[in-house]
Each structure stands twice: as structure tokens, then as C-alpha cells.
Design a protein around this motif. Structure first.
Motif, PDB file in Angstrom:
ATOM      1  N   UNK A   7      32.306  42.351  35.145  1.00  0.00           N
ATOM      2  CA  UNK A   7      33.186  42.668  34.030  1.00  0.00           C
ATOM      3  C   UNK A   7      34.293  41.648  33.883  1.00  0.00           C
ATOM      4  N   UNK A   8      35.400  42.098  33.309  1.00  0.00           N
ATOM      5  CA  UNK A   8      36.554  41.222  33.074  1.00  0.00           C
ATOM      6  C   UNK A   8      37.089  40.713  34.414  1.00  0.00           C
ATOM      7  N   UNK A   9      37.518  39.463  34.413  1.00  0.00           N
ATOM      8  CA  UNK A   9      37.861  38.790  35.664  1.00  0.00           C
ATOM      9  C   UNK A   9      39.323  38.382  35.720  1.00  0.00           C
ATOM     10  N   UNK A  10      39.948  38.680  36.855  1.00  0.00           N
ATOM     11  CA  UNK A  10      41.307  38.243  37.158  1.00  0.00           C
ATOM     12  C   UNK A  10      41.212  37.115  38.167  1.00  0.00           C
ATOM     13  N   UNK A 117      33.437  28.022  43.577  1.00  0.00           N
ATOM     14  CA  UNK A 117      34.689  28.637  43.117  1.00  0.00           C
ATOM     15  C   UNK A 117      35.421  27.721  42.147  1.00  0.00           C
ATOM     16  N   UNK A 118      35.412  26.432  42.432  1.00  0.00           N
ATOM     17  CA  UNK A 118      36.056  25.478  41.520  1.00  0.00           C
ATOM     18  C   UNK A 118      35.418  25.550  40.128  1.00  0.00           C
ATOM     19  N   UNK A 124      37.509  29.145  33.115  1.00  0.00           N
ATOM     20  CA  UNK A 124      38.620  29.772  32.385  1.00  0.00           C
ATOM     21  C   UNK A 124      39.055  28.938  31.180  1.00  0.00           C
ATOM     22  N   UNK A 125      38.820  27.630  31.239  1.00  0.00           N
ATOM     23  CA  UNK A 125      39.203  26.742  30.135  1.00  0.00           C
ATOM     24  C   UNK A 125      38.454  27.094  28.852  1.00  0.00           C
ATOM     25  N   UNK A 141      26.766  35.723  37.766  1.00  0.00           N
ATOM     26  CA  UNK A 141      26.729  34.959  36.515  1.00  0.00           C
ATOM     27  C   UNK A 141      28.059  35.138  35.809  1.00  0.00           C
ATOM     28  N   UNK A 142      28.649  34.029  35.409  1.00  0.00           N
ATOM     29  CA  UNK A 142      29.938  34.051  34.731  1.00  0.00           C
ATOM     30  C   UNK A 142      29.794  33.405  33.364  1.00  0.00           C
ATOM     31  N   UNK A 143      30.380  34.035  32.350  1.00  0.00           N
ATOM     32  CA  UNK A 143      30.334  33.484  30.998  1.00  0.00           C
ATOM     33  C   UNK A 143      31.726  33.479  30.392  1.00  0.00           C
ATOM     34  N   UNK A 144      31.960  32.468  29.539  1.00  0.00           N
ATOM     35  CA  UNK A 144      33.211  32.352  28.790  1.00  0.00           C
ATOM     36  C   UNK A 144      32.988  31.370  27.654  1.00  0.00           C
TER      37      UNK A 144
END
Length: 176
Positions: A7-10, A117-118, A124-125, A141-144
Motif C-alpha cells: 500500500x501507501x509507503x512512508x 533500497x536506493x 519517490x522522485x 513491487x513498487x510503483x510511482x
């Protein structure tokens, strides 16, 4: 599995975030997990971070750096994440007791190498990052903003079984 992983990531871009920053010791006398809820990350000092801000309220995943959960050993640190609907933490490494307390509570403490991690932090950009965890396949899996990254992670069969059961109590109830 009783929890949603993803879900949403901090993003907390710092190593050595300790249990006193996660949940200050003055709240350890509370008798319910729910009573801990408003104090999550209250003492964390990190540029741009507000423990009462929207990013923490919306988050279901935390991404941080090395040695997450160091300091005093206490179950309250994972509990405060659990009552705030944060069931996944991704970091380079963890304090041993914090990590095991996460699994014992049916939550995920995912370890990724610094290079991965980097890439997550750089994502985030592109905008707000959403993470999906596939526990059977052991992938994150990360999306943005139309960009995505996928990473594999390792978890021991026993810790995976704890998470799949919903925690140590549920694991034991099903087997004994």
C-alpha cells in the motif's frame, strides 16, 4: 493470512531508528495496543517528518535504512505499527529482537540490499510510491508515476509460516 502487505509507503531515510523513537518508553505502561496508536514515531527526529502528518496516517508500509528497531527490546515497537495498519517494514537490516517480534505478530520485516533500497528511495522522485508484496513469490513491487521496480527478498520457511498464519499465537493454535 489476516493482514494486507503493501500500500501507501512512508520513507524514513535514516539508519538506526530505535525503539524509543518508534514508541517512547513513557507509553509502555499502556495496557492495550490501541492505546499506543497516537504515539507512533512520536520522538523520531528526521528532517521533514511530522509524526502527526498525513504520510504516516496513510502509510501501510515503511521503508527505512539499516539497523531498524535497534535499542531496547520491546514488543510495543511492532505493536504500534500494527495498530496503525502498518504491517510491512522494508529495511537493509533489523535489530534481531525487533525483526522476530514483527514475524511473531504476523507482520513482515523485509530485508533488501542497500542498492535495492536506493532504487526504492529514488522512485519517490516519480510521485507517491505504492508497494505490493507477493509473499508466496517473495517479491516486492513498487510503483510511482508510471515507473516500477520489483525486488526479490528472502524469508525463512518458519518466519514465512508465522506470517502466513497471522502470528505466533495463530501458528501455535493451528498446530498444537
Amino acid at each position: 493470512m489476516k493482514k494486507v502487505f503493501g500500500g501507501a509507503t512512508l520513507f524514513l531515510d535514516r539508519s538506526d531508528i530505535n525503539t524509543d523513537e518508534i514508541i517512547p518508553a513513557k507509553y509502555l505502561t499502556e495496557v492495550t495496543k490501541e492505546a499506543l496508536k497516537p504515539y507512533c514515531l512520536e520522538d523520531l527526529k528526521l528532517d521533514g517528518f511530522d509524526p502527526k502528518g498525513e504520510p504516516l496516517k496513510k502509510a501501510t508500509v515503511v521503508v527505512s535504512r539499516a539497523n531498524f528497531g535497534c535499542g531496547s527490546s520491546r514488543e510495543h515497537a511492532p505493536w504500534v505499527f500494527e495498530v496503525n495498519d502498518i504491517h510491512t517494514i522494508i529495511a537493509e537490516s533489523y535489530a534481531r529482537i525487533f525483526r522476530q517480534n514483527m514475524f511473531n505478530g504476523g507482520m513482515l520485516a523485509i530485508e533488501l540490499p542497500k542498492a535495492d533500497l536506493d532504487k526504492l528511495f529514488a522512485l519517490q522522485q516519480a510521485g507517491e510510491v505504492s508497494i505490493a508484496v507477493d509473499l508466496p513469490q517473495q517479491t516486492v513491487s513498487a510503483t510511482a508515476g508510471g515507473k516500477s521496480e520489483t525486488f526479490r527478498f528472502e524469508i525463512s520457511p518458519f518466519d514465512k509460516a508465522l506470517v502466513e498464519a497471522g502470528g505466533w499465537v495463530e501458528f501455535a493454535d493451528a498446530r498444537y
